[in-house]
Design a protein around this motif. Sequence first.
Motif, PDB file in Angstrom:
ATOM      1  N   ALA A   1     -13.631  -6.048  -9.149  1.00 14.39           N
ATOM      2  CA  ALA A   1     -12.993  -4.936  -9.855  1.00 14.39           C
ATOM      3  C   ALA A   1     -13.520  -3.608  -9.334  1.00 14.39           C
ATOM      4  O   ALA A   1     -14.732  -3.398  -9.254  1.00 14.39           O
ATOM      5  N   GLY A   2     -12.591  -2.719  -8.985  1.00 12.65           N
ATOM      6  CA  GLY A   2     -12.985  -1.386  -8.546  1.00 12.65           C
ATOM      7  C   GLY A   2     -11.817  -0.416  -8.692  1.00 12.65           C
ATOM      8  O   GLY A   2     -10.662  -0.835  -8.747  1.00 12.65           O
ATOM      9  N   VAL A   3     -12.138   0.864  -8.765  1.00 14.03           N
ATOM     10  CA  VAL A   3     -11.106   1.887  -8.955  1.00 14.03           C
ATOM     11  C   VAL A   3     -10.956   2.715  -7.681  1.00 14.03           C
ATOM     12  O   VAL A   3     -11.932   3.325  -7.213  1.00 14.03           O
ATOM     13  N   LEU A   4      -9.758   2.705  -7.119  1.00 13.85           N
ATOM     14  CA  LEU A   4      -9.438   3.544  -5.958  1.00 13.85           C
ATOM     15  C   LEU A   4      -8.583   4.711  -6.444  1.00 13.85           C
ATOM     16  O   LEU A   4      -7.670   4.502  -7.265  1.00 13.85           O
ATOM     17  N   VAL A   5      -8.882   5.885  -5.944  1.00 14.27           N
ATOM     18  CA  VAL A   5      -8.156   7.084  -6.385  1.00 14.27           C
ATOM     19  C   VAL A   5      -7.197   7.534  -5.280  1.00 14.27           C
ATOM     20  O   VAL A   5      -7.591   7.674  -4.119  1.00 14.27           O
ATOM     21  N   ARG A   6      -5.954   7.744  -5.673  1.00 13.07           N
ATOM     22  CA  ARG A   6      -4.923   8.228  -4.743  1.00 13.07           C
ATOM     23  C   ARG A   6      -5.187   9.694  -4.433  1.00 13.07           C
ATOM     24  O   ARG A   6      -5.338  10.515  -5.347  1.00 13.07           O
ATOM     25  N   ARG A   7      -5.303  10.049  -3.160  1.00 15.42           N
ATOM     26  CA  ARG A   7      -5.555  11.454  -2.788  1.00 15.42           C
ATOM     27  C   ARG A   7      -4.333  12.331  -3.062  1.00 15.42           C
ATOM     28  O   ARG A   7      -3.221  11.844  -3.085  1.00 15.42           O
TER      29      ARG A   7
ATOM     30  N   GLU B   1       0.837  -1.203   0.000  1.00 13.41           N
ATOM     31  CA  GLU B   1       0.000   0.000   0.000  1.00 13.41           C
ATOM     32  C   GLU B   1       0.871   1.252   0.000  1.00 13.41           C
ATOM     33  O   GLU B   1       0.588   2.229  -0.702  1.00 13.41           O
ATOM     34  N   ARG B   2       1.968   1.216   0.759  1.00 14.84           N
ATOM     35  CA  ARG B   2       2.881   2.361   0.802  1.00 14.84           C
ATOM     36  C   ARG B   2       3.550   2.568  -0.567  1.00 14.84           C
ATOM     37  O   ARG B   2       3.726   3.693  -1.034  1.00 14.84           O
ATOM     38  N   ALA B   3       3.929   1.457  -1.192  1.00 12.55           N
ATOM     39  CA  ALA B   3       4.550   1.556  -2.513  1.00 12.55           C
ATOM     40  C   ALA B   3       3.556   2.147  -3.518  1.00 12.55           C
ATOM     41  O   ALA B   3       3.922   3.008  -4.325  1.00 12.55           O
ATOM     42  N   LEU B   4       2.311   1.723  -3.444  1.00 11.74           N
ATOM     43  CA  LEU B   4       1.302   2.252  -4.370  1.00 11.74           C
ATOM     44  C   LEU B   4       1.157   3.762  -4.209  1.00 11.74           C
ATOM     45  O   LEU B   4       1.044   4.498  -5.193  1.00 11.74           O
ATOM     46  N   CYS B   5       1.174   4.216  -2.961  1.00  8.49           N
ATOM     47  CA  CYS B   5       1.091   5.667  -2.703  1.00  8.49           C
ATOM     48  C   CYS B   5       2.286   6.385  -3.310  1.00  8.49           C
ATOM     49  O   CYS B   5       2.163   7.491  -3.839  1.00  8.49           O
ATOM     50  N   ASP B   6       3.431   5.731  -3.232  1.00  7.79           N
ATOM     51  CA  ASP B   6       4.659   6.324  -3.769  1.00  7.79           C
ATOM     52  C   ASP B   6       4.626   6.341  -5.304  1.00  7.79           C
ATOM     53  O   ASP B   6       5.054   7.300  -5.942  1.00  7.79           O
ATOM     54  N   TRP B   7       4.091   5.273  -5.893  1.00  7.30           N
ATOM     55  CA  TRP B   7       4.118   5.155  -7.356  1.00  7.30           C
ATOM     56  C   TRP B   7       3.137   6.101  -8.039  1.00  7.30           C
ATOM     57  O   TRP B   7       3.430   6.632  -9.115  1.00  7.30           O
ATOM     58  N   LEU B   8       1.940   6.249  -7.438  1.00 11.31           N
ATOM     59  CA  LEU B   8       0.870   6.981  -8.125  1.00 11.31           C
ATOM     60  C   LEU B   8       0.959   8.476  -7.866  1.00 11.31           C
ATOM     61  O   LEU B   8       1.198   8.910  -6.736  1.00 11.31           O
ATOM     62  N   LYS B   9       0.714   9.264  -8.897  1.00 12.46           N
ATOM     63  CA  LYS B   9       0.622  10.700  -8.690  1.00 12.46           C
ATOM     64  C   LYS B   9      -0.699  11.003  -7.971  1.00 12.46           C
ATOM     65  O   LYS B   9      -1.642  10.194  -8.046  1.00 12.46           O
ATOM     66  N   PRO B  10      -0.807  12.148  -7.294  1.00  8.32           N
ATOM     67  CA  PRO B  10      -2.096  12.495  -6.690  1.00  8.32           C
ATOM     68  C   PRO B  10      -3.184  12.496  -7.766  1.00  8.32           C
ATOM     69  O   PRO B  10      -2.986  13.037  -8.850  1.00  8.32           O
ATOM     70  N   GLY B  11      -4.295  11.868  -7.478  1.00 11.27           N
ATOM     71  CA  GLY B  11      -5.368  11.733  -8.466  1.00 11.27           C
ATOM     72  C   GLY B  11      -5.198  10.523  -9.364  1.00 11.27           C
ATOM     73  O   GLY B  11      -6.072  10.235 -10.188  1.00 11.27           O
ATOM     74  N   GLY B  12      -4.060   9.809  -9.227  1.00 12.75           N
ATOM     75  CA  GLY B  12      -3.848   8.588 -10.005  1.00 12.75           C
ATOM     76  C   GLY B  12      -4.781   7.474  -9.543  1.00 12.75           C
ATOM     77  O   GLY B  12      -5.290   7.492  -8.417  1.00 12.75           O
ATOM     78  N   HIS B  13      -4.985   6.509 -10.422  1.00  5.86           N
ATOM     79  CA  HIS B  13      -5.966   5.455 -10.153  1.00  5.86           C
ATOM     80  C   HIS B  13      -5.314   4.094  -9.948  1.00  5.86           C
ATOM     81  O   HIS B  13      -4.443   3.693 -10.726  1.00  5.86           O
ATOM     82  N   LEU B  14      -5.762   3.431  -8.893  1.00  6.31           N
ATOM     83  CA  LEU B  14      -5.438   2.011  -8.696  1.00  6.31           C
ATOM     84  C   LEU B  14      -6.605   1.207  -9.250  1.00  6.31           C
ATOM     85  O   LEU B  14      -7.723   1.254  -8.718  1.00  6.31           O
ATOM     86  N   LEU B  15      -6.338   0.511 -10.369  1.00  4.23           N
ATOM     87  CA  LEU B  15      -7.366  -0.331 -10.994  1.00  4.23           C
ATOM     88  C   LEU B  15      -7.219  -1.707 -10.368  1.00  4.23           C
ATOM     89  O   LEU B  15      -6.351  -2.495 -10.735  1.00  4.23           O
ATOM     90  N   ALA B  16      -8.068  -1.942  -9.385  1.00  2.00           N
ATOM     91  CA  ALA B  16      -7.860  -3.092  -8.494  1.00  2.00           C
ATOM     92  C   ALA B  16      -8.758  -4.265  -8.861  1.00  2.00           C
ATOM     93  O   ALA B  16      -9.931  -4.088  -9.189  1.00  2.00           O
ATOM     94  N   LEU B  17      -8.164  -5.435  -8.806  1.00  2.00           N
ATOM     95  CA  LEU B  17      -8.923  -6.684  -8.947  1.00  2.00           C
ATOM     96  C   LEU B  17      -8.626  -7.504  -7.697  1.00  2.00           C
ATOM     97  O   LEU B  17      -7.637  -8.233  -7.634  1.00  2.00           O
ATOM     98  N   PHE B  18      -9.460  -7.320  -6.675  1.00  2.53           N
ATOM     99  CA  PHE B  18      -9.234  -8.028  -5.414  1.00  2.53           C
ATOM    100  C   PHE B  18      -9.794  -9.447  -5.516  1.00  2.53           C
ATOM    101  O   PHE B  18     -10.977  -9.636  -5.795  1.00  2.53           O
ATOM    102  N   MET B  19      -8.943 -10.430  -5.300  1.00  2.00           N
ATOM    103  CA  MET B  19      -9.374 -11.829  -5.406  1.00  2.00           C
ATOM    104  C   MET B  19     -10.190 -12.225  -4.177  1.00  2.00           C
ATOM    105  O   MET B  19      -9.723 -12.107  -3.053  1.00  2.00           O
ATOM    106  N   GLN B  20     -11.402 -12.661  -4.411  1.00  2.00           N
ATOM    107  CA  GLN B  20     -12.304 -13.062  -3.327  1.00  2.00           C
ATOM    108  C   GLN B  20     -12.396 -14.568  -3.258  1.00  2.00           C
ATOM    109  O   GLN B  20     -12.742 -15.213  -4.242  1.00  2.00           O
ATOM    110  N   LYS B  21     -12.091 -15.138  -2.120  1.00  2.00           N
ATOM    111  CA  LYS B  21     -12.238 -16.584  -1.970  1.00  2.00           C
ATOM    112  C   LYS B  21     -12.259 -16.921  -0.496  1.00  2.00           C
ATOM    113  O   LYS B  21     -11.638 -16.255   0.310  1.00  2.00           O
ATOM    114  N   ASP B  22     -12.990 -17.938  -0.169  1.00  2.00           N
ATOM    115  CA  ASP B  22     -13.016 -18.379   1.219  1.00  2.00           C
ATOM    116  C   ASP B  22     -12.654 -19.852   1.312  1.00  2.00           C
ATOM    117  O   ASP B  22     -12.977 -20.530   2.268  1.00  2.00           O
TER     118      ASP B  22
END
Length: 200
Positions: free
Chosen positions: A194-200, A127-148
């Motif tokens: 699938a969801g889009v998170l935006v870096r503040r 998560e820290r690396a993602l904050c470092d990589w993305l510019k403010p307003g950049g998008h994390l196009l996330a595919l979170f794997m769901q399984k139990d």
Amino acid sequence: MSEERSAFDWETRFAADDTPWERQELHPAMLAWMRAGEFEPGRRVIIPGCGRSPELAFLAGCGLDVTGADLSSTALAFQRQALDQAGHDATLLEGDVLAHHPGKPYDRVYEQTFLCAIPPRLRVDYERALCDWLKPGGHLLALFMQKDVPGGPPYGCALDAMHELFPTERWIWPDDADFIPWPHPSLKGKPELAGVLVRR
Ligand SMILES: C[S@@+](CC[C@H](N)C(=O)[O-])C[C@H]1O[C@@H](n2cnc3c(N)ncnc32)[C@H](O)[C@@H]1O
């Protein structure tokens, strides 16, 4: 499954062609994001844990400035060959992507079953690396794997745990109802959300 996958483990899986997580087609979520304007030509995008996925060469062919990173030299050799055959170019980084510090920030991170591939103790680092990589307003196009249930990819990413990992001080979240489940064709239908998170 409790063991942690090392560089050797992933490399062995690629070398043995034992890669059930591969979809054998472009991810429909990526195509939907393309239609929604997420991948405009010229944007800088990084694909952590790109493996052999075809999205890398596809996005390079669409005019994006693409970086793919992976531990596996076999997977990256495959990507280099795919790029050369298609006449496209991209930056390929071999090694632990969590140690990557780009000179210039990215506009987009395309996350396709990477978070679920790293041991949960490394998620905070990611998560820290993602904050470092993305510019403010950049998008994390996330595919979170769901399984139990046990079985690959190794570590499921439940949505409530993801809310804790990506705090609202640093990330703008979509409504949970806006996440779209995409059942995986060869992992017993386990869905990626699938969801889009935006870096503040
Ligand atoms: C489940 S596979 C997904 C591959 C690809 N994104 C796809 O969907 O086909 C996870 C990938 O992450 C890579 N990987 C795991 N840990 C990594 C790390 N710390 N740094 C870079 N790559 C890593 C593995 O080698 C593997 O290619």
